[in-house]
Design a protein around this motif. Sequence first.
Motif, PDB file in Angstrom:
ATOM      1  N   GLY A 267      -1.031   0.431 -11.047  1.00 15.77           N
ATOM      2  CA  GLY A 267       0.141   0.017 -10.288  1.00 15.77           C
ATOM      3  C   GLY A 267       0.894   1.251  -9.850  1.00 15.77           C
ATOM      4  N   SER A 268       2.083   1.032  -9.248  1.00 16.05           N
ATOM      5  CA  SER A 268       2.806   2.207  -8.755  1.00 16.05           C
ATOM      6  C   SER A 268       3.485   2.964  -9.889  1.00 16.05           C
ATOM      7  CB  SER A 268       3.792   1.820  -7.669  1.00 16.05           C
ATOM      8  OG  SER A 268       4.401   0.614  -7.962  1.00 16.05           O
ATOM      9  N   THR A 269       3.755   2.287 -10.991  1.00 15.97           N
ATOM     10  CA  THR A 269       4.370   3.006 -12.109  1.00 15.97           C
ATOM     11  C   THR A 269       3.614   2.710 -13.396  1.00 15.97           C
ATOM     12  OG1 THR A 269       5.827   1.129 -12.499  1.00 15.97           O
ATOM     13  CG2 THR A 269       6.716   2.933 -11.180  1.00 15.97           C
ATOM     14  N   GLY A 270       3.821   3.558 -14.355  1.00 16.51           N
ATOM     15  CA  GLY A 270       3.327   3.302 -15.709  1.00 16.51           C
ATOM     16  C   GLY A 270       1.822   3.363 -15.847  1.00 16.51           C
ATOM     17  N   ALA A 271       1.370   3.006 -17.052  1.00 18.41           N
ATOM     18  CA  ALA A 271      -0.057   3.041 -17.359  1.00 18.41           C
ATOM     19  C   ALA A 271      -0.744   1.862 -16.681  1.00 18.41           C
ATOM     20  CB  ALA A 271      -0.227   2.956 -18.865  1.00 18.41           C
ATOM     21  N   PRO A 272      -2.074   1.964 -16.505  1.00 13.32           N
ATOM     22  CA  PRO A 272      -2.803   0.833 -15.923  1.00 13.32           C
ATOM     23  C   PRO A 272      -2.536  -0.442 -16.714  1.00 13.32           C
ATOM     24  CG  PRO A 272      -4.240   2.724 -16.132  1.00 13.32           C
ATOM     25  CD  PRO A 272      -2.961   3.094 -16.809  1.00 13.32           C
TER      26      PRO A 272
END
Length: 649
Positions: A267-272
């Motif tokens: 995603g655009s932020t964070g871990a998968p």
Amino acid sequence: MTDKQVYPVSPEVAERALVNKEQYEEMYRQSVEEPDTFWGEHGKRIDWIKPFTKVKNSTYDYNNLSIKWFEDGVLNASANCLDRHLETRGDQTAIIFEGDDPSESRHVTYRELHEETCKFANVLKEQGVRKGDVVTIYMPMIVETAVAMLACARIGAIHSVVFGGFSPEALAARVANGKSRFVVTADEGLRGGRAIPLKKNVDSALKHHEEANVDSVIVVTRTGNDQVPWTEGRDHRYEDLMQNASAQCEPEPMNAEDPLFMLYTSGSTGAPKGVLHTTGGYMVYASMTHQYVFDYHDGDVYWCTADFGWVTGHSYILYGPLANGAVTLLFEGVPNYPDSSRMGQVVDKHQVNILYTAPTAIRALMAQGESCMDGTTRKSLKLLGSVGEPINPEAWEWYHRVIGNGECPIVDTWWQTETGGILISPLPGAVDLKPGSASKPFFGVQPALVDNDGNILEGETEGNLVILDSWPGQMRTIYGDHERFIQTYFSTYKGMYFTGDGARRDADGYYWITGRVDDVLNVSGHRMGTAEVESALVAHDKVAEAAVVGYPHDIKGQGIYVYVTLVQGEEPSDELKKELVQWVRKEIGPIASPDVIQWAPGLPKTRSGKIMRRILRKIAANEHDQLGDTSTLADPGVVDELISSRAFR
Ligand code: PRX
């Protein structure tokens, strides 16, 4: 992009097709106006142990989000892919395996696949796998991978396939996040004549990451390399375990809303995040889209070149085709090995009728020139498909003219890991084709374009692509983080599913996907979060800060452009660039290799410290003259410096 060029449905295609123009219009109308009637009928296309009495039960109301399909039905996905075909087509080929080495191929019948799956299901049970457990599958493209996935489905375990190209670090993170205590792998994989050290990667993942806590590793022998390390008690040879396993295994009755699999995506932020799909709606949707979009008829040989590590491999190599009793080709290798005629060779060798591949593969072949199809006729082809990224009209035309001999319709299928199956695509007998356009929604799918405030835009326009109501194949949650699911997909535009893509709609109501509008990259059809690559980079002790953007790349669609600020005292050098590339490959995998690294003494930030990626994207694309408003920058001088030191490609 031009939308002038139109390829009308040809009479021959219309004649053969399951759905013509009028039928499409009528079926589409019913699917959105009377979803219970429509899906109640089509829900019967798969076998239910206990038939459903409820069809659709969903609301996109932000405070009350709920997505359920066929919720009181009971079924088993593996029984739908195997058992129900035994009587009518037990001896028909289910899978054609084409090895990396062109001299290796074999056919596996439905009966054989059933037997192997039942045995492996019993093996899994013996290893302690129970309904609801997560089994990580880190495998090459071989028949045993299909067996492992189907065996999980048979006993109600949730498979989590991790692409074999991911690094040990990436694998460990996925094993840990899914709290998966079981791993199925192979000694090595084979791709393009090279061995991929899968088991070694598993060992390294489990050794260095305590949070990845695994009881059992089952190892399929692919290359037979006996140098592969072994941990007694934990590691087991697939062949040994299978030897004494019973071929009797009743499929576990699963509720329609019980999980079938999870699959990590960026995603655009964070871990998968672990995208979770459930059983009933997914099976109905995967099988129905496979049949209608590819206009699949009994006996057709169908080849999807994807990898099981991606959703396309799940829905359109395995579950959709097998639920339909299709012949599905499973290819271990790559399109340019031993040489770039391989794709054409495989088509001819197995008389493939339907070919489904990615624009990046087409562009790579195109770069070789038409001669790469020399010596092959591809006469068996009836239909071509494209997936994973926007297909530029030039590549579309080449695919149509050269690979398809100018005779095959192309279905440009737009969808996502989250959507479970194809949402926008032409149906070959019903929709005239426009090169570069995914065209029209599938049954039950209600796309809309909204502006940044969420206002629905009408007519010919461009905007953010949302879906207004649920379809059966939709993901149900992010594994272990339902709140993140709601936030990611339903909070940007309340009451709508936000895809993260932008699109244009032309005067004929055709959709043209323009690409991601968030911080997600699409590199050779592989989805990657800029944040993931950035966090890999800043984990290097010489890197103070990093910003990652995509830039247009002839073959890959998008390339990875990295701006790196070094910690004080570190000197930029070509060696360090190489070291950083290696570092990212180690942290994530080769698919995340930066294409360009530019040293950045400073990054353009707003006064509140936010990096202005819009500007970085323009510099990477060599569009310095279109930087737009830079008045909110804390230090506008940074931009001039970046432009003058821009790396040359
Ligand atoms: O941006 C879109 C692009 O791929 C994204 C989804 O990636 P993933 O979840 O990895 O699934 C890929 C296989 C379904 C989308 O948000 N994408 C996928 N298909 C197309 C596409 N962009 C344009 N045209 C397509 N046909």
